[in-house]
Structure formats: C-alpha cells, structure tokens
Design a protein around this motif. Sequence first.
Motif, PDB file in Angstrom:
ATOM      1  N   ASP A   1      -6.494   0.837   1.129  1.00  0.00           N
ATOM      2  CA  ASP A   1      -5.879   1.718   0.685  1.00  0.00           C
ATOM      3  C   ASP A   1      -6.239   2.542  -0.323  1.00  0.00           C
ATOM      4  OD1 ASP A   1      -4.621   1.145  -1.745  1.00  0.00           O
ATOM      5  OD2 ASP A   1      -2.758  -0.427  -0.873  1.00  0.00           O
TER       6      ASP A   1
ATOM      7  N   SER B   1       0.844  -1.520  -0.065  1.00  0.00           N
ATOM      8  CA  SER B   1      -0.590  -0.185   0.232  1.00  0.00           C
ATOM      9  C   SER B   1       0.337   1.582   0.678  1.00  0.00           C
ATOM     10  CB  SER B   1      -1.363  -0.113   1.012  1.00  0.00           C
ATOM     11  OG  SER B   1      -1.827  -1.168   1.113  1.00  0.00           O
TER      12      SER B   1
ATOM     13  N   THR C   1      -2.733   3.944  -5.860  1.00  0.00           N
ATOM     14  CA  THR C   1      -2.949   3.382  -7.163  1.00  0.00           C
ATOM     15  C   THR C   1      -4.034   2.009  -7.887  1.00  0.00           C
ATOM     16  OG1 THR C   1      -0.704   2.159  -7.619  1.00  0.00           O
ATOM     17  CG2 THR C   1      -0.500   4.535  -7.473  1.00  0.00           C
ATOM     18  N   GLY C   2      -3.504   1.750  -7.571  1.00  0.00           N
ATOM     19  CA  GLY C   2      -4.437   0.168  -7.982  1.00  0.00           C
ATOM     20  C   GLY C   2      -4.044  -0.177  -8.438  1.00  0.00           C
ATOM     21  N   ILE C   3      -4.498  -1.767  -9.290  1.00  0.00           N
ATOM     22  CA  ILE C   3      -3.777  -2.072 -10.515  1.00  0.00           C
ATOM     23  C   ILE C   3      -4.621  -2.170 -11.034  1.00  0.00           C
ATOM     24  CG2 ILE C   3      -2.850  -4.776 -10.592  1.00  0.00           C
ATOM     25  CD1 ILE C   3      -2.547  -5.292  -7.481  1.00  0.00           C
TER      26      ILE C   3
ATOM     27  N   ALA D   1      -0.698  -9.943 -10.729  1.00  0.00           N
ATOM     28  CA  ALA D   1       0.237  -9.172  -9.330  1.00  0.00           C
ATOM     29  C   ALA D   1       0.241 -11.051  -8.759  1.00  0.00           C
ATOM     30  CB  ALA D   1      -0.649  -8.116  -8.698  1.00  0.00           C
TER      31      ALA D   1
ATOM     32  N   LEU E   1       2.356 -11.267  -2.785  1.00  0.00           N
ATOM     33  CA  LEU E   1       0.619 -11.470  -3.287  1.00  0.00           C
ATOM     34  C   LEU E   1       0.315 -12.894  -3.639  1.00  0.00           C
ATOM     35  CD1 LEU E   1      -0.946  -8.510  -4.630  1.00  0.00           C
ATOM     36  CD2 LEU E   1      -0.427  -9.389  -2.570  1.00  0.00           C
ATOM     37  N   ALA E   2       1.440 -13.731  -4.554  1.00  0.00           N
ATOM     38  CA  ALA E   2       1.721 -14.669  -4.536  1.00  0.00           C
ATOM     39  C   ALA E   2       1.712 -16.027  -3.755  1.00  0.00           C
ATOM     40  CB  ALA E   2       3.234 -15.503  -5.746  1.00  0.00           C
TER      41      ALA E   2
ATOM     42  N   GLY F   1       8.107  -3.222  -1.811  1.00  0.00           N
ATOM     43  CA  GLY F   1       8.916  -4.335  -2.315  1.00  0.00           C
ATOM     44  C   GLY F   1       9.595  -4.341  -3.563  1.00  0.00           C
ATOM     45  N   PHE F   2      10.012  -5.817  -3.847  1.00  0.00           N
ATOM     46  CA  PHE F   2      10.230  -5.494  -5.211  1.00  0.00           C
ATOM     47  C   PHE F   2      10.793  -6.895  -5.375  1.00  0.00           C
ATOM     48  CE2 PHE F   2      13.453  -5.210  -2.321  1.00  0.00           C
ATOM     49  CZ  PHE F   2      14.929  -6.272  -2.482  1.00  0.00           C
ATOM     50  N   ARG F   3      10.309  -8.094  -4.960  1.00  0.00           N
ATOM     51  CA  ARG F   3      10.562  -9.561  -5.265  1.00  0.00           C
ATOM     52  C   ARG F   3       9.494  -9.906  -5.996  1.00  0.00           C
ATOM     53  NH1 ARG F   3      13.830 -11.830  -1.839  1.00  0.00           N
ATOM     54  NH2 ARG F   3      15.427 -10.884  -0.323  1.00  0.00           N
ATOM     55  N   GLY F   4       8.087  -9.644  -5.833  1.00  0.00           N
ATOM     56  CA  GLY F   4       7.411  -9.682  -6.154  1.00  0.00           C
ATOM     57  C   GLY F   4       6.489 -11.305  -6.146  1.00  0.00           C
TER      58      GLY F   4
ATOM     59  N   SER G   1       5.468  -5.351 -10.303  1.00  0.00           N
ATOM     60  CA  SER G   1       6.013  -4.099 -11.566  1.00  0.00           C
ATOM     61  C   SER G   1       6.622  -2.805 -11.113  1.00  0.00           C
ATOM     62  CB  SER G   1       4.728  -3.013 -11.049  1.00  0.00           C
ATOM     63  OG  SER G   1       4.604  -2.679  -9.803  1.00  0.00           O
TER      64      SER G   1
END
Length: 612
Positions: free
Chosen positions: A59, A35, A62-64, A72, A98-99, A92-95, A79
Amino acid sequence: MNIIKLLPKETIDKIAAGEVVVNGASVLKELLENSIDALSKNIIVEIKNGGKTLIKVTDDGTGIYKDDIPNAILRNATSKIDKEIDAISTLGFRGEALASISYVSKMTLLTKTAEEEFGTQTMIESNEIISSEPVTANKGTVIEVRDLFFNIPARFKHLRKDSIETAEIIDVAQEIALSHTDISFKLICDGKEVIYTDGSGSAEKNIISLLGRNFYNRMIPIHIDDEPLFVDGYLSSVNMIEEKSSCRMVFLNGRAIRCDAVNQAVDSVYRELCGKTGADFILYIRLPYTMIDVNIHPAKLTVKLMNESLISMLIKQGIRDALKEQFVLKPNNKYSFTEPGKSIEAMVYEDANSYISPSQKMLLETEPQVYGYSSIENHTITNNSTEFDESSALKTADLSFQISSASETVFPTVKKEIFLQLSNMKFVGNAFGLYAMIECGDDLYAIDTHAAHERVLYEKYLQDFYAKSIGIQSLMIPVLIPMSVKAYFQTIDNKDLLYGLGFEIDDFGDNTIAIRSVPHYLSNHETSILFLKIMEQISVFGNSDDINKRSEKLIKAACHNAVRGSENISEQETKSLLKDLYHTQMPFTCPHGRPILGKLKMSFFMKAFERI
Ligand code: ADP
Ligand code: MG
C-alpha cells in the motif's frame, strides 16, 4: 485445593490467533483494513496457492514508524484508539491482527513513513522479530505473509483446496473494493490479475467492473439524506427480482457488515410492492459513529444499531421513494424478428438472471469439476459480460467479441414523470384489448390497462381503508352465499376485518352468510364471486399477520378481481389513468408486481421493414 489456573502465554496467543486467522481470506481482510485505515490510495494484493504460500499486500499509506514496529505486532496494541471506544471510525481497533497473523506465519514487514528517510524491513516468525534493517523504500507498507500455519499443522490441514481458498480471497477483495471506491485495488492470484478498480470514486464503475453490466442493468439508484441517516447505493428494480437474491452488501461507514435490520427493511418494502423478497442491493450507509456498536462480533461483521426502528423506518421510506421514482424496462430484443436467438442483447438478457461472481468464475476456470464445467460453460461466459473486460487476464480470445458487445448493452430505465409525459402524447389505440398504445418520440409505449387500473384502484381503496372512510353501498336485497364449512367459519371469524373493508355480513345459519353491504369501489361487480375470491385469500393466512397486513392482502385480491372494462379504453380514459398512475406510490407495477409499462423502439420496426 485450587485447580483454576491462568493459561500459559503461548496458549493464550494461540487461541487469540485462532480467532482472527482462519484462512488466507481472513488474513487478507485484516491486512486490507489496515491499509485502508492507513489512508492508502493504491493497494495491490498478490496471493499464491489460495494464500497458503503467499499473501502480499502493498500500500501507499502512512507507513509505520521504525520505533513502532515492535508494538505493531504486539497483541492489544493499536494506534487507533486514543480516546473512547464508543466512537470508532477506523476499521481496526483491537490491535490483534498483526500479532495473530505474525504468530502463525513467516512475515516480512517493509514500511516507511513520510518523515523517515529510510524504510525498515523486518522479518518475523511466530511473532518473534528475527531481523530488522534499514532499506530504501517508498512511503507505505508492504506486508508479506508466507507459509500460513507452518507452525500449526492441525490448522494447516483445515485449509481447503487452493481454488476454494482463492475464491474466498476474491470475495473478500471484491467486497473491500466495492466498499472503498476511492481506493484503487488490484488483486493478482497466482500471477493473473483478477480484480482491478481505478479508485475514481464511482460505485457504478466498480459494480459494473466487479459484478458485471448485467447485474448493474437491473438496479436502480437510491439516495437517502435524512439526518442522522445517509444512504447511497443501488437496488433491484421491482420487476427484476428473482426468487432468491444473489448479492446483498451493506457498507456502514465503509465497513462491510451484516445487518438483519437492513435486510428486513428491504424485504418488507419489496414484499409490500410486489410480493417477492429476492431483491439484490448494495447500500452505502453513513451513520454517526456514536449510533453504532461494532464491538459485538469478533470479526466485526455484525453490528448493532442504536435506534434501530427509526433507522429501519427511514430506510424503508427511502427505498419506497427510490422504487417509485425509476424503473428498468425489460428489453424486448429477445423477441426480435431478425434472426431470433442471434442478437447479443437477447443473449445477454436471457443470461442476465444468473449472476456469477468473479470468485465463482475463478472456481469454474480453475477447477472445472466443482460446478460441472462442461454443462454451463457457455453460460459462464456470456453472463459475465464485462466484469473481466479490462482487468482480467483470464479472458480467452474467442470470448472477446461477446464480452465487448455485451458491455454496450444498457437496459433502458424510465422515471415516473413518463406517465405525465405520455398523457400529453399521441394515443395510437388499443392493442389486443389489453394495451393502450402511445407514441412518444422514437418510442411506442404500451400500458397494460388492467394492471394500471388495478394499481390505481388498490391505492385508493387502501387509502380509504386507513382513513376509515371506505364508502359502502347497501344492498337492497342481501346476497346469500352458501359456503363450505371451513370457509363459512373463517368468514364469521373475520367478520370485523371484513367490515373494515366495507363488507357487512350476517350469519344466515346453515353454512350460509348474507352480505348486506359492499365497498363502493366494488359495487358494480358480481358480489358473490368477488367475495369468494377474497375468502380464498383469508384461508391462506393464519392469525399471525397483523390486521393491516391482512387487510392489504384482501384489498389486493379484491382489486385484482374487480378491475373490468379495461379493454379498449378511450383516449380520454387512458389519459386520466396515466395521471392517476403518476400519483400512486408505485406507478410501475400492479399490486402483485406485474409491470404496467413497456416500450418498443421505432428502430425495431425500421429494422424489421429493412429501412435501416
Ligand atoms: P489494529 O488495526 O486493530 O490497530 P493491527 O494488529 O491490525 O491492529 O495493527 C496494529 C497497528 O499497526 C495499527 O494500529 C497500525 O498503527 C499499524 N499498521 C498495521 N498495518 C498498517 C499499514 N498497512 N499501514 C500503516 N500502519 C499499519
Ligand atoms: Mg487491523
């Protein structure tokens, strides 16, 4: 033969999920970071049963995009990295989050971007999309995580009882709220609002509302602006520290981190100034992203700094500057003659030493047996002063008076300019042969003259030591000191070190040493007593400390024992002492950390004599 095989995808996913998601708190941390990365300004968190049944984050970021939703929740899809991994500015940066989270729960994702007319609501179970449909929605994202570990009973069993999981969730939310003061946070646990911050950007406000006025009262501000390092924050006033610290937080470019280099830098300055290391601090550090490697810890907690020794040095200098600039005076309401023990300020002050965080408070309230509720009930209440003031529904009616009164109590602070100011004010006299009293406006200041002399002498001596210019006084007749076998050997062993401090020593044989010269500063004192005091210090340190640190300790001991004649000092001496103090590196305490300055307010006398 070959026996090494790639694991099935399902197993790989399970292992990966296990790394990111351990409990509700770890889920919440990831969701909140997302968020924040999405530039949200308002974030609301609701949890139920310690996050086991529900963790919901709403939150206004920006939304997805609708088309991005399947990605996502894909592992290693993000992203946030479009160029290099070396200069990451997002949390974050590992993506992976959420998975992983969607893999071990039932997730609902409701999201809408500014460009889209409708939002999309997507139901996901075990990382599979079950349904996805357009809905009307505000810009932003709502993620609901239900039934954590419903599909991995072994992991579910590892979750602790609700109250403990809740406490950990509160800690995460609190840390995030402190790290981003420009975002408004609300945390609701099982229907009760536990945390609220207004997003006004004030660290002071958030610290007071989350950690309490009593915590904030003991802190002084720090500000470092020294390329490439920028630091803002608060740390304990030197006289306000305990054996053990209760709260240490470092936010590096908005990310809560653990960093040994920072802890060590803080500890070393306090050790140097007052011999204790229990300082609390909340530091907001900014460094160029290229100087940080966040990638070394799976939960991105520990970071490695490039140029660590330079950064440490800048931090240490900044702390010294901050601590010598300002000082928190301990309030003396505790000693008020009107109804001792009844004054709110006094109660607050007495309790100020034991800080209890919102999460501990929650534990106390929900699970009395955990910390032995009955015995510390009163403590819990008064020493929390303001943290639940506006934000908490937990507050009970009979506490409201104490809470609101306590919130008014602000400990007085002084700036080092006070010493110059006092040197021009009315000298009232000496009290008890210990304190020089000076009247200044509505305050009566007391200077502990012994402590003040000790500070001034210590710094002069130390400066000369480093400049190798200690003046010495040769003794016409060497002083002979008979010693114990151990002290004798230690003395001979440290002959060079002592020489550096101005003591010339000869081995006189028969466990006796001869002192031929003493440092000029100490020449008026009983040489053998002073020397034996110094030797007591030598016997406590091994050979591990470096020579400068050992010398500093000895100089401290020497000055402590050398200061005399501070009783009943004259007005003139007091004034020059005040000016000398102003020029020291730490005018507020003696080298051992005892305070030099205190004050009584005129109102204290007025009340006592019933004028007001
Ligand atoms: P990471 O944060 O490492 O990129 P995540 O799995 O946490 O990986 O999130 C995957 C992607 O989903 C993010 O890169 C981002 O584009 C998007 N995303 C997740 N949460 C939000 C959110 N609250 N608002 C906007 N986008 C989000
Ligand atoms: Mg993320």
